[in-house]
Design a protein around this motif. Sequence first.
Motif, PDB file in Angstrom:
ATOM      1  N   TYR A  18       0.844  -1.198   0.000  1.00 27.58           N
ATOM      2  CA  TYR A  18       0.000   0.000   0.000  1.00 27.58           C
ATOM      3  C   TYR A  18       0.868   1.233   0.000  1.00 27.58           C
ATOM      4  CZ  TYR A  18       1.163   0.457   4.957  1.00 27.58           C
ATOM      5  OH  TYR A  18       1.827   0.609   6.141  1.00 27.58           O
ATOM      6  N   VAL A  38     -10.081  11.154  -6.692  1.00 31.17           N
ATOM      7  CA  VAL A  38     -10.561   9.790  -6.908  1.00 31.17           C
ATOM      8  C   VAL A  38     -12.083   9.818  -6.895  1.00 31.17           C
ATOM      9  CG1 VAL A  38      -8.523   8.721  -5.862  1.00 31.17           C
ATOM     10  CG2 VAL A  38     -10.552   9.094  -4.461  1.00 31.17           C
ATOM     11  N   GLN A  42     -14.311   4.565  -5.495  1.00 30.26           N
ATOM     12  CA  GLN A  42     -13.001   4.005  -5.143  1.00 30.26           C
ATOM     13  C   GLN A  42     -12.614   4.299  -3.700  1.00 30.26           C
ATOM     14  OE1 GLN A  42     -10.872   6.015  -8.425  1.00 30.26           O
ATOM     15  NE2 GLN A  42     -10.064   3.987  -8.898  1.00 30.26           N
ATOM     16  N   ASP A 121      -8.650   0.185  -8.049  1.00 31.83           N
ATOM     17  CA  ASP A 121      -7.886   0.794  -6.962  1.00 31.83           C
ATOM     18  C   ASP A 121      -8.837   1.162  -5.845  1.00 31.83           C
ATOM     19  OD1 ASP A 121      -4.960   1.373  -7.848  1.00 31.83           O
ATOM     20  OD2 ASP A 121      -6.189   1.903  -9.589  1.00 31.83           O
ATOM     21  N   TYR A 123      -9.054   3.289  -2.024  1.00 29.65           N
ATOM     22  CA  TYR A 123      -8.500   4.235  -1.054  1.00 29.65           C
ATOM     23  C   TYR A 123      -9.383   4.162   0.184  1.00 29.65           C
ATOM     24  CZ  TYR A 123      -6.164   6.318  -5.093  1.00 29.65           C
ATOM     25  OH  TYR A 123      -5.396   6.518  -6.216  1.00 29.65           O
ATOM     26  N   HIS A 134      -3.831   3.737  -0.047  1.00 33.54           N
ATOM     27  CA  HIS A 134      -4.176   3.374  -1.418  1.00 33.54           C
ATOM     28  C   HIS A 134      -3.570   2.021  -1.713  1.00 33.54           C
ATOM     29  CE1 HIS A 134      -2.851   3.467  -5.790  1.00 33.54           C
ATOM     30  NE2 HIS A 134      -4.150   3.220  -5.824  1.00 33.54           N
TER      31      HIS A 134
END
Length: 156
Positions: A18, A38, A42, A121, A123, A134
Amino acid sequence: MAIPMTLREYLRACDIDYEEVKHPREVSTSRLAQQVHVTGDQLAKAVMVHGDSGYRVAVLPSSCDADLDKLSQLFNEKVDLASEDEIVSRFSDCDPGATIPVGQAYGLQVYIDDLLRQQPDIYFDAGDHETLLHMSGNEFERLMGNSPHGAFSRPH
């Protein structure tokens, strides 16, 4: 505040790759997603719920709300949102309001919304209001292991 040691040690023990993403202090997930560029799909958020079987963490996209009726069906019991005091007592090394999705590190069962499982992805809050973690969707799947999943979110 730095990443809580409980979370850092758990990520290390699971050998999760990460990166830390620092950002200006923010408590609103919608503004946070904009700040770090983002999508809300996500950015995972954690919602702690309780029922007769105890506490659980539901993890869903920040662009959605948890549907407590669907969660109650998933758990086969009525659940309600945990109070701020209940959350603080479970996540004592996190900033208030910065509940992390990695409830396993705190001995809690975690449930993942199916919408998150489709993201390349992910977060999520690192336990303070100034750091996100992330990782790839594949690493997030590894981190969540065999956590149950289902469709329990609804758009805001």
